[in-house]
Design an enzyme around this catalytic site. Structure first.
Site, PDB file in Angstrom:
ATOM      1  N   SER A   1      -4.757  27.689 -10.275  1.00 55.37           N
ATOM      2  CA  SER A   1      -4.472  28.112  -8.900  1.00 55.37           C
ATOM      3  C   SER A   1      -5.394  27.346  -7.959  1.00 55.37           C
ATOM      4  CB  SER A   1      -4.717  29.609  -8.732  1.00 55.37           C
ATOM      5  OG  SER A   1      -4.671  29.949  -7.353  1.00 55.37           O
ATOM      6  N   SER A   2      -4.921  27.113  -6.741  1.00 60.84           N
ATOM      7  CA  SER A   2      -5.742  26.353  -5.773  1.00 60.84           C
ATOM      8  C   SER A   2      -7.004  27.118  -5.396  1.00 60.84           C
ATOM      9  CB  SER A   2      -4.927  26.087  -4.503  1.00 60.84           C
ATOM     10  OG  SER A   2      -4.605  27.328  -3.876  1.00 60.84           O
ATOM     11  N   CYS A   3      -6.975  28.445  -5.625  1.00 62.01           N
ATOM     12  CA  CYS A   3      -8.143  29.234  -5.171  1.00 62.01           C
ATOM     13  C   CYS A   3      -9.305  29.133  -6.146  1.00 62.01           C
ATOM     14  CB  CYS A   3      -7.745  30.687  -4.980  1.00 62.01           C
ATOM     15  SG  CYS A   3      -7.549  31.522  -6.542  1.00 62.01           S
TER      16      CYS A   3
ATOM     17  N   TYR B   1     -11.387  36.029 -10.994  1.00 55.38           N
ATOM     18  CA  TYR B   1     -10.093  35.408 -11.322  1.00 55.38           C
ATOM     19  C   TYR B   1     -10.281  33.911 -11.526  1.00 55.38           C
ATOM     20  CZ  TYR B   1      -5.283  33.761 -10.411  1.00 55.38           C
ATOM     21  OH  TYR B   1      -4.039  33.162 -10.490  1.00 55.38           O
TER      22      TYR B   1
ATOM     23  N   LYS C   1      -9.449  31.660 -14.876  1.00 59.67           N
ATOM     24  CA  LYS C   1      -8.493  30.551 -14.850  1.00 59.67           C
ATOM     25  C   LYS C   1      -9.166  29.234 -15.238  1.00 59.67           C
ATOM     26  CE  LYS C   1      -4.431  32.157 -13.809  1.00 59.67           C
ATOM     27  NZ  LYS C   1      -3.243  31.843 -14.621  1.00 59.67           N
TER      28      LYS C   1
ATOM     29  N   HIS D   1      -0.200  39.104  -1.717  1.00 63.71           N
ATOM     30  CA  HIS D   1      -0.671  37.923  -0.989  1.00 63.71           C
ATOM     31  C   HIS D   1      -0.244  38.037   0.471  1.00 63.71           C
ATOM     32  CE1 HIS D   1      -0.730  36.166  -5.162  1.00 63.71           C
ATOM     33  NE2 HIS D   1      -1.921  35.850  -4.709  1.00 63.71           N
TER      34      HIS D   1
HETATM   35  O1  GFB Z   1      -2.802  35.328   0.057  1.00 61.35           O
HETATM   36  P1  GFB Z   1      -4.172  35.813   0.369  1.00 61.35           P
HETATM   37  O2  GFB Z   1      -4.432  37.282   0.244  1.00 61.35           O
HETATM   38  O3  GFB Z   1      -5.273  35.164  -0.546  1.00 61.35           O
HETATM   39  O4  GFB Z   1      -4.517  35.302   1.849  1.00 61.35           O
HETATM   40  P2  GFB Z   1      -6.015  33.750  -0.480  1.00 61.35           P
HETATM   41  C1  GFB Z   1      -5.653  35.807   2.420  1.00 61.35           C
HETATM   42  C2  GFB Z   1      -5.787  35.289   3.843  1.00 61.35           C
HETATM   43  O5  GFB Z   1      -4.748  35.874   4.651  1.00 61.35           O
HETATM   44  C3  GFB Z   1      -7.118  35.775   4.389  1.00 61.35           C
HETATM   45  C4  GFB Z   1      -5.343  36.773   5.599  1.00 61.35           C
HETATM   46  O6  GFB Z   1      -7.554  34.885   5.381  1.00 61.35           O
HETATM   47  C5  GFB Z   1      -6.703  37.115   4.974  1.00 61.35           C
HETATM   48  O7  GFB Z   1      -7.624  37.538   5.978  1.00 61.35           O
HETATM   49  N1  GFB Z   1      -4.484  37.955   5.766  1.00 61.35           N
HETATM   50  C6  GFB Z   1      -4.056  38.414   6.951  1.00 61.35           C
HETATM   51  C7  GFB Z   1      -4.013  38.750   4.789  1.00 61.35           C
HETATM   52  N2  GFB Z   1      -3.318  39.530   6.786  1.00 61.35           N
HETATM   53  C8  GFB Z   1      -3.278  39.759   5.444  1.00 61.35           C
HETATM   54  C9  GFB Z   1      -2.643  40.762   4.662  1.00 61.35           C
HETATM   55  O8  GFB Z   1      -1.993  41.695   5.160  1.00 61.35           O
HETATM   56  N3  GFB Z   1      -2.777  40.651   3.307  1.00 61.35           N
HETATM   57  C10 GFB Z   1      -3.480  39.638   2.723  1.00 61.35           C
HETATM   58  N4  GFB Z   1      -3.550  39.586   1.381  1.00 61.35           N
HETATM   59  N5  GFB Z   1      -4.126  38.677   3.436  1.00 61.35           N
HETATM   60  C11 GFB Z   1      -5.779  34.052  -3.014  1.00 61.35           C
HETATM   61  C12 GFB Z   1      -6.657  34.432  -4.189  1.00 61.35           C
HETATM   62  O9  GFB Z   1      -6.604  33.685  -1.941  1.00 61.35           O
HETATM   63  O10 GFB Z   1      -4.980  32.918  -3.303  1.00 61.35           O
HETATM   64  C13 GFB Z   1      -5.818  34.696  -5.390  1.00 61.35           C
HETATM   65  O11 GFB Z   1      -7.445  35.571  -3.851  1.00 61.35           O
HETATM   66  C14 GFB Z   1      -4.723  33.666  -5.578  1.00 61.35           C
HETATM   67  O12 GFB Z   1      -6.659  34.715  -6.517  1.00 61.35           O
HETATM   68  C15 GFB Z   1      -4.045  33.239  -4.302  1.00 61.35           C
HETATM   69  O13 GFB Z   1      -5.253  32.551  -6.207  1.00 61.35           O
HETATM   70  C16 GFB Z   1      -3.155  32.034  -4.509  1.00 61.35           C
HETATM   71  O14 GFB Z   1      -5.057  32.640  -0.249  1.00 61.35           O
HETATM   72  O15 GFB Z   1      -7.171  33.857   0.452  1.00 61.35           O
END
Ligand code: GFB
Length: 346
Positions: free
Chosen positions: A126-128, A155, A159, A198
């Site tokens: 994963s890119s993260c 995580y 990975k 996500h």
């Molecule tokens: O997809 P996400 O939760 O994970 O995106 P990451 C997080 C970003 O979106 C942060 C903003 O900047 C959050 O502050 N955001 C805004 C929100 N509103 C929301 C919301 O309602 N829900 C969520 N979830 N975020 C993930 C990794 O990182 O990337 C995982 O934690 C995985 O392990 C995934 O690899 C691909 O992109 O930050």
């Protein structure tokens, strides 16, 4: 840690036939976002000798059961798309589950694949899992060169362990276990629960609920300034099958696609550009047709500021994405409306 490109294999993998339509293919995690897209794409391409097991039929965390399954079924190829995944809140809240579950699945499947001579396996990173402040766009060589993003460190370590395990098996046992690094994925079959999901499906669900409830405002987590790259899951599935068929295989001129050590070289799978979360929120708002206003809750974490992938290595094999974010959002919302009840609403 030495870079894969300098890691000479102890054993060179035997060149084998490429992926044939009659080959038996196990898609681990076939009901998840990526797994279900892989099954759709494999069937569309005529690869219909698929072996699939639900979580109730096969506990991928149970080493003995997984070994018995591989001994019985003896798949030729494996897509390891099963994992405990989630957004920033889920990763930050349940780190023990993320590292425990993902390590067990990886150990079970990778070892059973070796023991039963699977021809080729594709493992999903994963890119993260790249360092939090990697130079952008992120090249594959950046792995393990800096501090991880704290919210999903557990995580990421799991990975990274999977990637190193594949490389180690390739070197010691001559297996052909390859790793790809997808950017943020979305699409039909996503997880739309309110907190563990996500960002893209979480916002789609929130705008949808707000529209039905007539709420005047929708809260977006964080500052809205972090940037994210989004790839539709059908593109991810197509790229994965493409790479399984060509990467580390002989090309017409007899060279190995990706170079002699390609099987140990990870491959980024990205879309090619990224947008601020605030922009994404406006696009989701328009897709859903919500008329209210946005507010940003800066008590929520922003996470990694940016993680745009450099997908040059993938593009060098002749593959490029097809689904734009605007089109992907429309398709995802249409699927959500048709499958609202089963769209993993928590
Ligand atoms: O997809 P996400 O939760 O994970 O995106 P990451 C997080 C970003 O979106 C942060 C903003 O900047 C959050 O502050 N955001 C805004 C929100 N509103 C929301 C919301 O309602 N829900 C969520 N979830 N975020 C993930 C990794 O990182 O990337 C995982 O934690 C995985 O392990 C995934 O690899 C691909 O992109 O930050």
């Amino acid at each position: 840690m030495q870079r894969a490109s300098r890691l000479a294999p102890l054993l060179l993998p035997e060149p084998r036939d490429n992926v044939k339509q009659s080959d038996k293919i196990f898609v681990a995690g076939h009901r998840g976002l990526v797994g279900s897209a892989l099954v759709r794409r494999l069937l569309a391409l005529g690869f219909d000798n698929l072996v699939l097991r639900t979580r109730d039929e096969l506990d991928l965390e149970d080493i003995a059961s997984v070994r018995a399954f591989f001994e019985a079924e003896r798949p030729n190829h494996v897509f390891l798309a099963a994992a405990r995944v989630g957004g920033i809140f889920a990763n930050n809240t349940y780190p023990a589950d993320f590292i425990h579950d993902n390590l067990l699945v990886q150990i079970s499947v990778i070892e059973a694949a070796r023991a039963t001579n699977v021809d080729k396996m594709l493992f999903l990173g994963s890119s993260c899992i790249y360092p939090k402040f990697s130079e952008q766009p992120i090249r594959e060589e950046a792995l393990l060169t800096g501090e991880l993003e704290p919210t999903n460190e557990a995580y990421a370590v799991a990975k990274i362990a999977g990637i190193i395990m594949c490389r180690s098996y390739n070197r010691q046992h001559g297996t052909r276990f390859m790793s790809v690094m997808p950017t943020n994925l979305y699409g039909e079959g996503d997880n739309f629960e309110r907190t563990g999901s996500h960002v893209l499906p979480a916002l789609m669900r929130r705008f949808h609920d707000a529209k039905l409830a007539g709420d005047r405002e929708v809260v977006v987590w964080g500052t809205g300034t972090p940037r994210r790259e989004f790839l539709h899951v059908d593109d991810m599935a197509d790229a994965s099958i493409h790479l399984m068929r060509v990467w580390a295989e002989p090309s017409p001129d007899g060279s190995i696609v990706g170079g002699p050590n390609a099987i140990n070289e990870i491959v980024n799978v990205g879309y090619g550009d990224d947008i601020p979360i605030g922009e994404l929120a406006k696009m989701v708002k328009e897709t859903v047709g919500y008329q209210g206003t946005l507010a940003f809750d800066t008590t929520k974490p922003d996470g990694t500021p940016r993680k745009l992938l450099d997908s040059t290595r993938l593009h060098s094999t002749g593959w490029s994405p097809k689904v734009s974010l605007r089109e992907g959002l429309a398709r995802t919302y249409a699927w959500f409306l048709e499958n609202h009840d089963e769209a993993r609403l928590g």
